[in-house]
Design an enzyme around this catalytic site. Structure first.
Site, PDB file in Angstrom:
ATOM      1  N   HIS A  50       0.818  -1.214   0.000  1.00  0.00           N
ATOM      2  CA  HIS A  50       0.000   0.000   0.000  1.00  0.00           C
ATOM      3  C   HIS A  50       0.849   1.259   0.000  1.00  0.00           C
ATOM      4  O   HIS A  50       0.369   2.340   0.293  1.00  0.00           O
ATOM      5  CB  HIS A  50      -0.952   0.014   1.201  1.00  0.00           C
ATOM      6  CG  HIS A  50      -1.705  -1.272   1.367  1.00  0.00           C
ATOM      7  ND1 HIS A  50      -1.299  -2.255   2.242  1.00  0.00           N
ATOM      8  CD2 HIS A  50      -2.791  -1.742   0.729  1.00  0.00           C
ATOM      9  CE1 HIS A  50      -2.115  -3.294   2.140  1.00  0.00           C
ATOM     10  NE2 HIS A  50      -3.029  -3.016   1.238  1.00  0.00           N
TER      11      HIS A  50
HETATM   12  S1  FES Z   1       1.640  -0.537   3.401  1.00  0.00           S
HETATM   13 FE1  FES Z   1       0.094  -1.992   3.747  1.00  0.00          FE
HETATM   14  S2  FES Z   1       1.181  -3.735   4.428  1.00  0.00           S
HETATM   15 FE2  FES Z   1       2.723  -2.240   4.130  1.00  0.00          FE
END
Ligand code: FES
Length: 199
Positions: free
Chosen positions: A157
């Site tokens: 993410h």
């Molecule tokens: S940013 Fe979501 S698991 Fe690392």
């Protein structure tokens, strides 16, 4: 069985790209435990792991397995250490005050997040949903985030961490990468999983 691999700047060992509390196939401890010898089984269950760091050159990373998790030992260059204070305004928790009891032992509550500034020791699991970030140990001009000068990037993410495992502001990961208990046994040896009476 402990696995170690030195990564000299390019990513040569991607531990996991999936999420959901993931650590990758190399770190799925349970299926391997039954084939371990008793001492290996104890180690997989949480016994301290001794690590020879004599082969890590400045700018390289060694990955060690501890409690089924990847632990990174990064030998930082003087230039990389000099960059750390300049990044403070960009970071969510530059002095590691958040959840300090869980994530950062007292001896690592400093800018370098370490006992000896030269060596970073962190658990390589993102504090968002548990992916294992990938590293960029050298700053690159074409970096996709203008204010990110190397460190660790979580592809799940998009969380960014610096070379002390400190998370950048406004990213999904809420906290810095955890620092495990550890101590140095000598200039070239450390033990992960134990920090009593250590240096
Ligand atoms: S940013 Fe979501 S698991 Fe690392």
């Amino acid at each position: 069985m402990s696995e170690q691999k030195i990564d000299g700047g390019k990513r040569t060992w991607i531990i996991a790209s999936g999420c959901a509390g993931a650590v990758g196939a190399g770190f799925v401890a349970v299926p391997f435990i039954s084939s371990f010898q008793p001492s290996e089984r104890a180690r997989a269950a949480g016994a301290p792991v001794e690590v020879d760091i004599s082969g890590i050159k400045p700018g390289e990373k060694l990955t060690v397995e501890w409690r089924g998790k990847p632990v990174w030992v990064v030998r930082r260059t003087p230039e990389q250490l000099a960059e750390l204070p300049k990044l403070d305004p960009l970071l969510a928790d530059p002095l590691s005050k958040r959840n300090a009891d869980e994530l950062t032992p007292e001896y690592a509550r400093n800018e370098a997040r370490s006992r000896k500034p030269e060596y970073l020791v962190v658990v390589g699991i993102c504090t968002h949903l548990g992916c294992s970030p990938v590293d960029r140990l050298q700053s690159q001009p074409e970096s996709f985030a203008a204010d990110w000068h190397g460190g660790f990037y979580c592809p799940c993410h998009g969380s960014l961490f610096d070379l002390a495992g400190r998370v950048y502001k406004n990213k999904p990961a809420p906290d810095n990468l955890p620092v495990p208990p550890y101590k140095f046994l000598s200039d070239t040896k450390l033990v992960i999983g134990e920090d009593t009476k250590g240096a």
